[in-house]
Design a protein around this motif. Structure first.
Motif, short mmCIF file in Angstrom:
data_model
loop_
_atom_site.label_atom_id
_atom_site.label_comp_id
_atom_site.label_asym_id
_atom_site.label_seq_id
_atom_site.Cartn_x
_atom_site.Cartn_y
_atom_site.Cartn_z
N ASN A 215 -8.63 0.94 -5.14
CA ASN A 215 -9.95 1.38 -4.66
C ASN A 215 -10.13 2.90 -4.78
OD1 ASN A 215 -8.02 1.71 -2.66
ND2 ASN A 215 -9.45 1.42 -0.99
N SER A 216 -9.09 3.60 -5.26
CA SER A 216 -9.28 5.02 -5.59
C SER A 216 -9.72 5.14 -7.05
CB SER A 216 -7.98 5.81 -5.40
OG SER A 216 -7.22 5.33 -4.33
N TYR A 217 -9.90 4.00 -7.73
CA TYR A 217 -10.24 4.01 -9.16
C TYR A 217 -11.39 4.96 -9.45
CZ TYR A 217 -12.31 2.66 -13.60
OH TYR A 217 -12.85 2.69 -14.87
N ASN A 250 -5.20 -1.94 -2.18
CA ASN A 250 -6.11 -0.92 -1.67
C ASN A 250 -5.39 0.13 -0.83
OD1 ASN A 250 -8.99 -1.87 -2.33
ND2 ASN A 250 -7.95 -3.72 -1.64
N TYR A 251 -5.94 1.32 -0.86
CA TYR A 251 -5.43 2.44 -0.08
C TYR A 251 -6.40 2.65 1.09
CZ TYR A 251 -3.30 7.01 0.72
OH TYR A 251 -2.64 8.08 1.25
N PRO A 252 -5.90 2.60 2.35
CA PRO A 252 -6.81 2.60 3.50
C PRO A 252 -7.87 3.70 3.48
CG PRO A 252 -4.56 2.21 4.22
CD PRO A 252 -4.49 2.49 2.75
N LYS A 253 -7.46 4.91 3.07
CA LYS A 253 -8.39 6.03 3.15
C LYS A 253 -9.57 5.91 2.18
CE LYS A 253 -7.66 10.70 3.17
NZ LYS A 253 -6.75 11.85 3.02
N ASP A 254 -9.40 5.14 1.13
CA ASP A 254 -10.46 5.05 0.12
C ASP A 254 -11.29 3.77 0.25
OD1 ASP A 254 -9.80 7.50 -1.02
OD2 ASP A 254 -8.22 6.61 -2.22
N MET A 255 -11.22 3.10 1.41
CA MET A 255 -12.00 1.87 1.61
C MET A 255 -13.39 2.26 2.09
SD MET A 255 -11.62 -1.25 1.10
CE MET A 255 -10.00 -1.96 1.28
N TYR A 272 -11.59 -10.77 0.18
CA TYR A 272 -10.16 -10.69 0.47
C TYR A 272 -9.69 -9.28 0.14
CZ TYR A 272 -5.24 -10.77 -0.71
OH TYR A 272 -3.91 -10.45 -0.81
N LEU A 273 -9.09 -8.61 1.11
CA LEU A 273 -8.68 -7.22 0.91
C LEU A 273 -7.23 -7.03 1.32
CD1 LEU A 273 -11.88 -5.65 2.49
CD2 LEU A 273 -11.35 -5.73 0.04
N HIS A 274 -6.41 -6.63 0.37
CA HIS A 274 -5.02 -6.29 0.69
C HIS A 274 -4.98 -4.77 0.88
CE1 HIS A 274 -0.75 -6.62 0.94
NE2 HIS A 274 -0.57 -5.79 -0.07
N VAL A 275 -4.79 -4.35 2.15
CA VAL A 275 -4.80 -2.92 2.49
C VAL A 275 -3.58 -2.58 3.32
CG1 VAL A 275 -6.39 -1.06 3.09
CG2 VAL A 275 -7.22 -3.40 3.14
N PRO A 276 -2.46 -2.23 2.70
CA PRO A 276 -1.25 -1.98 3.46
C PRO A 276 -1.40 -0.87 4.50
CG PRO A 276 -0.72 -2.22 1.15
CD PRO A 276 -2.22 -2.15 1.25
N ALA A 277 -0.94 -1.17 5.73
CA ALA A 277 -0.96 -0.16 6.80
C ALA A 277 0.39 0.58 6.83
CB ALA A 277 -1.21 -0.83 8.15
N TYR A 292 -3.32 9.06 6.59
CA TYR A 292 -4.28 8.56 7.58
C TYR A 292 -3.55 8.34 8.89
CZ TYR A 292 -2.10 4.22 6.01
OH TYR A 292 -1.17 3.26 5.67
N THR A 293 -4.33 8.21 9.97
CA THR A 293 -3.75 7.90 11.27
C THR A 293 -4.01 6.43 11.59
OG1 THR A 293 -5.82 8.44 12.38
CG2 THR A 293 -4.22 10.24 12.13
N VAL A 294 -3.35 5.93 12.64
CA VAL A 294 -3.60 4.55 13.06
C VAL A 294 -5.07 4.39 13.47
CG1 VAL A 294 -2.87 2.70 14.61
CG2 VAL A 294 -1.25 4.45 13.93
N GLU A 295 -5.63 5.45 14.08
CA GLU A 295 -7.04 5.39 14.48
C GLU A 295 -7.93 5.23 13.23
OE1 GLU A 295 -4.87 7.79 15.59
OE2 GLU A 295 -4.54 6.76 17.50
N ASP A 296 -7.59 5.97 12.15
CA ASP A 296 -8.35 5.82 10.90
C ASP A 296 -8.27 4.37 10.40
OD1 ASP A 296 -8.84 8.57 10.82
OD2 ASP A 296 -7.09 8.99 9.55
N TYR A 297 -7.06 3.82 10.48
CA TYR A 297 -6.88 2.45 9.98
C TYR A 297 -7.70 1.46 10.80
CZ TYR A 297 -4.73 -1.55 7.75
OH TYR A 297 -4.55 -2.71 7.04
N ARG A 298 -7.67 1.65 12.13
CA ARG A 298 -8.44 0.74 12.99
C ARG A 298 -9.95 0.86 12.72
NH1 ARG A 298 -5.57 -1.42 17.42
NH2 ARG A 298 -3.47 -0.59 17.61
N GLU A 299 -10.38 2.10 12.49
CA GLU A 299 -11.80 2.30 12.16
C GLU A 299 -12.16 1.59 10.86
OE1 GLU A 299 -13.40 6.34 11.62
OE2 GLU A 299 -12.62 6.71 13.63
N MET A 300 -11.24 1.67 9.90
CA MET A 300 -11.47 0.99 8.63
C MET A 300 -11.61 -0.51 8.85
SD MET A 300 -8.89 0.28 5.53
CE MET A 300 -8.13 -0.96 6.59
N MET A 301 -10.75 -1.07 9.72
CA MET A 301 -10.82 -2.51 10.01
C MET A 301 -12.17 -2.87 10.62
SD MET A 301 -8.22 -4.26 8.99
CE MET A 301 -7.94 -5.75 9.90
N GLU A 302 -12.66 -1.99 11.50
CA GLU A 302 -13.98 -2.26 12.10
C GLU A 302 -15.06 -2.25 11.04
OE1 GLU A 302 -14.76 0.44 15.37
OE2 GLU A 302 -12.89 -0.21 16.32
#
Ligand code: SAH
Ligand code: SF4
Ligand code: F3S
Length: 477
Positions: A215-217, A250-255, A272-277, A292-302
């Protein structure tokens, strides 16, 4: 006819590389064999991501030793990530190896094999490193090499990988991939599209786009036209014959929201999204330099759930990374409890010489602790997968039929009626009784039972015949 044996370990990139090597060697008169003893050429496509992957290759090479002594004309080659990383070491541990080829030089394989067969010394072709023209060299290699395709080497004849990105620039401190695969480059969208059309003409219905951080493509043409993954998906969506589009990893920061909205708006894109934490602890994420932080990752999930309420999300985790405490690990457990991933791949940290972590951070979590955390996280994930799969009972899903199920294959069942396996649009495995004629079709299946990894169902039949089934080929999730 000359006979080729090829053994592949590692990620989907390696599966794809092996497909292309087979396609190019077929052009030079080779046919595939399952028997390494009988082969004229034995190739090992290798992975260096964890020590275990390297050990597997060395034990395969060990078995080859006597074979090579008995038949010195046999060509033994090591290709892929370990070849790039460890040329000298491979020759030391397996002096009978004739050929070492890095992932950026695979198109040279037919020529290098011919050189050896003509009596040349062992041949080595690897990239110089991340500088010194390596980018151009690797790029040129993929431009000529990637369009070579071989349907027999695919997961199934209807599913194909398609590389859209080469290399990685993220440099997570534990990871060897940026060293073995070189700098990140987005492939030209025109080439990707033409390859997708070829795949569709060959009968392929599902394309899985590959990139280490897919997803950084990004690609900028000579004329200055910028293409991102969302734009590329919109172009690929127009290719006739393709029913499903997936993309990993996928890279969490670029979602971005734009990408998620594109997936929502294009019916062929799988939700379907494979986004390793990798970890649920900020201290660990920081030492991993994940960015990224865990908070960033949780925000991405939201963001994912707000845009794609039915999306299935999967993840990777490394347990026992340098300095990981019980408390850090508990935070990972909590992240998994909260995110309820469709599935997670869990790995014990394995030191990779040449990475920043290997040089700067002690591998201080004992093996038994790594193993215990691995078991605990896996048990939690399996429980969540089993619980969430229960929600599918009674529901109708759209399944792209792949072939006989593992159990049917193990039993040696013969058709035409037998247990088949396939996947839903959101990548869940479904098994059901069907007819071999249905392989390659997309069918409506009602789920009657579920375990942590599998949904069990029956095909829905309509009295009016196959007409209404067509509706499920479009968009049905
Ligand atoms: N590019 C992808 C995946 C790379 S490798 C990504 O960034 O997500 C696949 C997985 O292997 C990683 O997600 C990570 O969980 C795991 N991995 C990578 N290096 C590792 C190491 N040194 N030890 C254990 N697991 C590792
Ligand atoms: Fe490795 Fe990180 Fe790149 Fe993935 S993003 S390939 S884990 S360096
Ligand atoms: Fe392994 Fe190389 Fe893939 S190290 S995971 S084969 S990119």
């Amino acid at each position: 006819m000359k006979r080729l044996y090829i053994e592949t370990v590692g990620c989907q990139m390696n599966m794809l590389d092996s497909e292309m090597v087979v396609a190019s060697l077929r052009k030079h008169g080779y046919e595939l064999t399952d028997d390494a003893q009988l082969a004229d050429v034995c190739l090992y496509n290798t992975c260096s991501v964890r020590q275990h992957a390297e050990d597997k290759t060395y034990s395969s090479l060990g078995r080859m030793k006597r074979c090579k002594q008995a038949n010195p004309r046999k060509v033994v080659g090591v290709m892929g990530c370990m070849a790039q990383k460890d040329q000298r070491l491979i020759f030391e541990r397996a002096p009978y190896v004739d050929l070492i080829v890095g992932p950026g030089q695979l198109q040279q394989i037919p020529e290098l094999i011919a050189n050896i067969q003509a009596g040349a010394e062992p041949q080595v072709a690897v990239s110089m490193g991340r500088r010194d023209g390596a980018v151009d060299e690797i790029k040129r290699s993929h431009e000529t090499f990637d369009p070579l395709r071989d349907p027999a080497m695919r997961p199934t004849p209807f599913q194909a990988y398609l590389r859209i990105q080469i290399g990685c620039d993220k440099f997570c401190t534990y990871c060897i991939v940026p060293m073995t695969r070189g700098p990140e480059q987005g492939r030209d969208p025109q080439q990707i599209l033409s390859e997708a059309r070829t795949l569709a003409e060959q009968g392929c219905k599902e394309i899985i786009l590959l990139g280490q951080t897919v997803n950084s493509y990004r690609h900028t043409s000579a004329a200055g036209v910028d293409t991102r993954l969302s734009g590329l998906l919109r172009q690929l969506h127009e290719v006739d014959g393709i029913e499903r589009l997936k993309f990993v990893t996928n890279y969490p920061k670029d979602m971005t929201l734009e990408l998620l909205e594109t997936v929502r708006d294009l019916p062929k894109c799988s939700p379907y999204l494979h986004v390793p934490a990798q970890s649920g602890s900020n201290a660990v994420l920081q030492r991993m330099k994940r960015g990224y932080t865990v908070e960033d990752y949780r925000e991405m999930m939201e963001r994912i759930h707000a845009t794609l309420p039915d999306a299935a999300v999967s993840s990777d985790f490394i347990v026992g990374f340098c300095g990981e405490t019980d408390d850090d690990f508990e935070q990972t457990m909590q992240l998994v409890r909260d995110c309820r991933f469709k599935n997670s791949f869990i790995f014990k940290y394995s030191v990779r010489p040449g990475t920043k972590a290997s040089e700067q951070l002690p591998d201080d979590v004992p093996t038994e602790v790594k193993q215990a955390r691995n078991n605990e996280l896996l048990a939690l994930q399996n429980r969540i997968s089993a619980e969430d799969n229960q929600d599918f009972i009674g529901r109708e899903v759209s399944v792209l039929v792949e072939g006989p199920s593992k159990a049917a294959q193990k039993r040696g069942d013969e058709g035409p009626v037998l247990q088949l396996t396939g996947r839903t649009h959101c990548d869940r495995i479904v098994v059901f009784d069907g007819n071999l004629r249905q392989v390659g079709n997309t069918l409506p299946v009602v789920v009657y039972d579920a375990s942590s990894h599998t949904l069990f169902g029956s095909v829905v039949t309509y009295e009016a015949g196959p007409g209404p089934l067509l509706a499920f080929n479009q968009g049905g999730r």
